[in-house]
Write an enzyme that holds these catalytic residues in place. Sequence first.
Site, PDB file in Angstrom:
ATOM      1  N   SER A  60       0.850  -1.195   0.000  1.00 22.23           N
ATOM      2  CA  SER A  60       0.000   0.000   0.000  1.00 22.23           C
ATOM      3  C   SER A  60       0.880   1.237   0.000  1.00 22.23           C
ATOM      4  O   SER A  60       1.996   1.208   0.544  1.00 22.23           O
ATOM      5  CB  SER A  60      -0.889   0.014   1.247  1.00 22.23           C
ATOM      6  OG  SER A  60      -1.515   1.284   1.385  1.00 22.23           O
ATOM      7  N   TYR A  71      -1.859  -0.395  10.316  1.00 23.46           N
ATOM      8  CA  TYR A  71      -1.970  -0.833   8.914  1.00 23.46           C
ATOM      9  C   TYR A  71      -0.702  -0.418   8.154  1.00 23.46           C
ATOM     10  O   TYR A  71      -0.108  -1.223   7.424  1.00 23.46           O
ATOM     11  CB  TYR A  71      -3.215  -0.197   8.289  1.00 23.46           C
ATOM     12  CG  TYR A  71      -3.449  -0.571   6.833  1.00 23.46           C
ATOM     13  CD1 TYR A  71      -3.856  -1.854   6.484  1.00 23.46           C
ATOM     14  CD2 TYR A  71      -3.257   0.360   5.817  1.00 23.46           C
ATOM     15  CE1 TYR A  71      -4.071  -2.193   5.147  1.00 23.46           C
ATOM     16  CE2 TYR A  71      -3.476   0.031   4.491  1.00 23.46           C
ATOM     17  CZ  TYR A  71      -3.883  -1.244   4.160  1.00 23.46           C
ATOM     18  OH  TYR A  71      -4.094  -1.575   2.840  1.00 23.46           O
TER      19      TYR A  71
HETATM   20  N1  LIG Z   1      -8.811  -0.981  -1.599  1.00 24.51           N
HETATM   21  C1  LIG Z   1      -7.808  -0.154  -1.395  1.00 24.51           C
HETATM   22  O1  LIG Z   1      -7.958   1.097  -1.442  1.00 24.51           O
HETATM   23  C2  LIG Z   1      -6.422  -0.695  -1.120  1.00 24.51           C
HETATM   24  C3  LIG Z   1      -5.357   0.224  -1.163  1.00 24.51           C
HETATM   25  C4  LIG Z   1      -4.073  -0.230  -0.911  1.00 24.51           C
HETATM   26  C5  LIG Z   1      -3.859  -1.557  -0.642  1.00 24.51           C
HETATM   27  N2  LIG Z   1      -4.900  -2.433  -0.593  1.00 24.51           N
HETATM   28  C6  LIG Z   1      -4.585  -3.836  -0.296  1.00 24.51           C
HETATM   29  O2  LIG Z   1      -5.070  -4.650  -1.348  1.00 24.51           O
HETATM   30  C7  LIG Z   1      -5.392  -5.953  -0.846  1.00 24.51           C
HETATM   31  C8  LIG Z   1      -6.811  -6.314  -1.262  1.00 24.51           C
HETATM   32  O3  LIG Z   1      -7.678  -5.315  -0.743  1.00 24.51           O
HETATM   33  P1  LIG Z   1      -9.199  -5.142  -1.234  1.00 24.51           P
HETATM   34  O4  LIG Z   1      -9.458  -3.681  -1.223  1.00 24.51           O
HETATM   35  O5  LIG Z   1      -9.448  -5.949  -2.443  1.00 24.51           O
HETATM   36  O6  LIG Z   1      -9.918  -5.789   0.053  1.00 24.51           O
HETATM   37  P2  LIG Z   1     -11.395  -6.406   0.189  1.00 24.51           P
HETATM   38  O7  LIG Z   1     -12.328  -5.740  -0.757  1.00 24.51           O
HETATM   39  O8  LIG Z   1     -11.677  -6.333   1.652  1.00 24.51           O
HETATM   40  O9  LIG Z   1     -11.204  -7.939  -0.241  1.00 24.51           O
HETATM   41  C9  LIG Z   1     -10.357  -8.745   0.532  1.00 24.51           C
HETATM   42  C10 LIG Z   1     -10.213 -10.117  -0.062  1.00 24.51           C
HETATM   43  O10 LIG Z   1      -9.286 -10.838   0.771  1.00 24.51           O
HETATM   44  C11 LIG Z   1      -9.952 -11.946   1.376  1.00 24.51           C
HETATM   45  N3  LIG Z   1      -9.505 -12.053   2.764  1.00 24.51           N
HETATM   46  C12 LIG Z   1      -9.731 -11.201   3.782  1.00 24.51           C
HETATM   47  N4  LIG Z   1      -9.153 -11.659   4.906  1.00 24.51           N
HETATM   48  C13 LIG Z   1      -8.554 -12.833   4.568  1.00 24.51           C
HETATM   49  C14 LIG Z   1      -7.806 -13.790   5.287  1.00 24.51           C
HETATM   50  N5  LIG Z   1      -7.558 -13.669   6.596  1.00 24.51           N
HETATM   51  N6  LIG Z   1      -7.344 -14.874   4.611  1.00 24.51           N
HETATM   52  C15 LIG Z   1      -7.592 -15.046   3.293  1.00 24.51           C
HETATM   53  N7  LIG Z   1      -8.310 -14.182   2.566  1.00 24.51           N
HETATM   54  C16 LIG Z   1      -8.781 -13.080   3.201  1.00 24.51           C
HETATM   55  C17 LIG Z   1     -11.431 -11.672   1.274  1.00 24.51           C
HETATM   56  O11 LIG Z   1     -12.115 -12.909   1.229  1.00 24.51           O
HETATM   57  P3  LIG Z   1     -13.451 -13.195   2.108  1.00 24.51           P
HETATM   58  O12 LIG Z   1     -14.510 -12.284   1.575  1.00 24.51           O
HETATM   59  O13 LIG Z   1     -13.747 -14.625   1.880  1.00 24.51           O
HETATM   60  O14 LIG Z   1     -13.083 -12.901   3.525  1.00 24.51           O
HETATM   61  C18 LIG Z   1     -11.493 -10.913  -0.070  1.00 24.51           C
HETATM   62  O15 LIG Z   1     -11.462 -11.814  -1.143  1.00 24.51           O
HETATM   63  C19 LIG Z   1      -5.167  -5.884   0.675  1.00 24.51           C
HETATM   64  O16 LIG Z   1      -3.903  -6.397   0.991  1.00 24.51           O
HETATM   65  C20 LIG Z   1      -5.226  -4.392   0.964  1.00 24.51           C
HETATM   66  O17 LIG Z   1      -4.509  -4.053   2.127  1.00 24.51           O
HETATM   67  C21 LIG Z   1      -6.188  -2.023  -0.829  1.00 24.51           C
END
Ligand SMILES: NC(=O)c1ccc[n+]([C@@H]2O[C@H](COP(=O)([O-])OP(=O)(O)OC[C@H]3O[C@@H](n4cnc5c(N)ncnc54)[C@H](OP(=O)(O)O)[C@@H]3O)[C@@H](O)[C@H]2O)c1
Length: 247
Positions: free
Chosen positions: A142, A156
């Site tokens: 991130s 975080y």
């Molecule tokens: N969105 C942003 O603005 C943003 C920005 C920077 C970085 N990121 C990073 O990008 C990555 C993905 O984020 P996202 O925005 O796509 O998040 P999200 O919408 O919350 O989706 C998270 C995904 O990860 C799975 N997951 C959550 N906890 C888990 C665990 N303990 N073990 C295995 N799978 C798990 C969830 O599956 P279930 O539904 O089955 O729990 C879902 O498929 C993360 O590492 C986040 O920190 C996101």
Amino acid sequence: MNQPLIDKVALVTGGSRGIGAAIAKRLAQEGAVVAFTYTSSSQKAEDLAQAIQATGGQALAIRADSADVEAVKNAIAQTVKTFGRLDILVNNAGVAALAPIDQFSLDEFDRLIAVNIKGVFVATQEALRHMGKGGRIIMIGSINSDVVPFVGGSVYALTKGAIASFTRGLARDLGERGITVNNIQPGPIDTDMNPADGAFAEQLKKAIAIGRYGQADEIADMVAYLASPGAAFVTGASLKIDGGITA
Ligand SMILES: NC(=O)c1ccc[n+]([C@@H]2O[C@H](COP(=O)([O-])OP(=O)(O)OC[C@H]3O[C@@H](n4cnc5c(N)ncnc54)[C@H](OP(=O)(O)O)[C@@H]3O)[C@@H](O)[C@H]2O)c1
């Protein structure tokens, strides 16, 4: 169709929704066979696997909590048992929790460390037992590794900073094996974790040079590049894709 990842096997952690789902779909379009993990979104995981299969790809959804060491090890083992090899690991699963330091509970701290750091360590170590020359480890870190322009993001940010450092060290460990390790650092991306119409959205949009949230597919594009043979000389890098919010 140009499919640079034909015959490659990929595992994406946290692939049922959001950025991970876009990555799984995109790697399949590039020709890879794709396994992905999830914890609770069983229907979404099943739908994604079927969508990939419907376009002629192969996909496997595995329930595995990244905080559970044995579950992560089993997910790697199941991927290799089913598809015979492992070439690409995308460490995408991650959780966020925001609270000022004096209100941050030790339980939440442990959860973020377990999923965002320990889960990445275990998946990487286990995947490397199977990965040969040309292997790819891709982290989803991130921009909060480097900038934290709001209150409550310290833990975080700590976890994503660890991922950037881990990436650099791993690149040194694995360079001679022909395995690259890179860290994608997204800015605000429209997912359940950070919806483009959520509480912080208006404030964030003002700070983004492009003036909008990013889409999960835009992160998947960068993953596809880093996974490709053409990215063989890119390693140890943290690459921001953030609409210019850190410009
Ligand atoms: N969105 C942003 O603005 C943003 C920005 C920077 C970085 N990121 C990073 O990008 C990555 C993905 O984020 P996202 O925005 O796509 O998040 P999200 O919408 O919350 O989706 C998270 C995904 O990860 C799975 N997951 C959550 N906890 C888990 C665990 N303990 N073990 C295995 N799978 C798990 C969830 O599956 P279930 O539904 O089955 O729990 C879902 O498929 C993360 O590492 C986040 O920190 C996101």
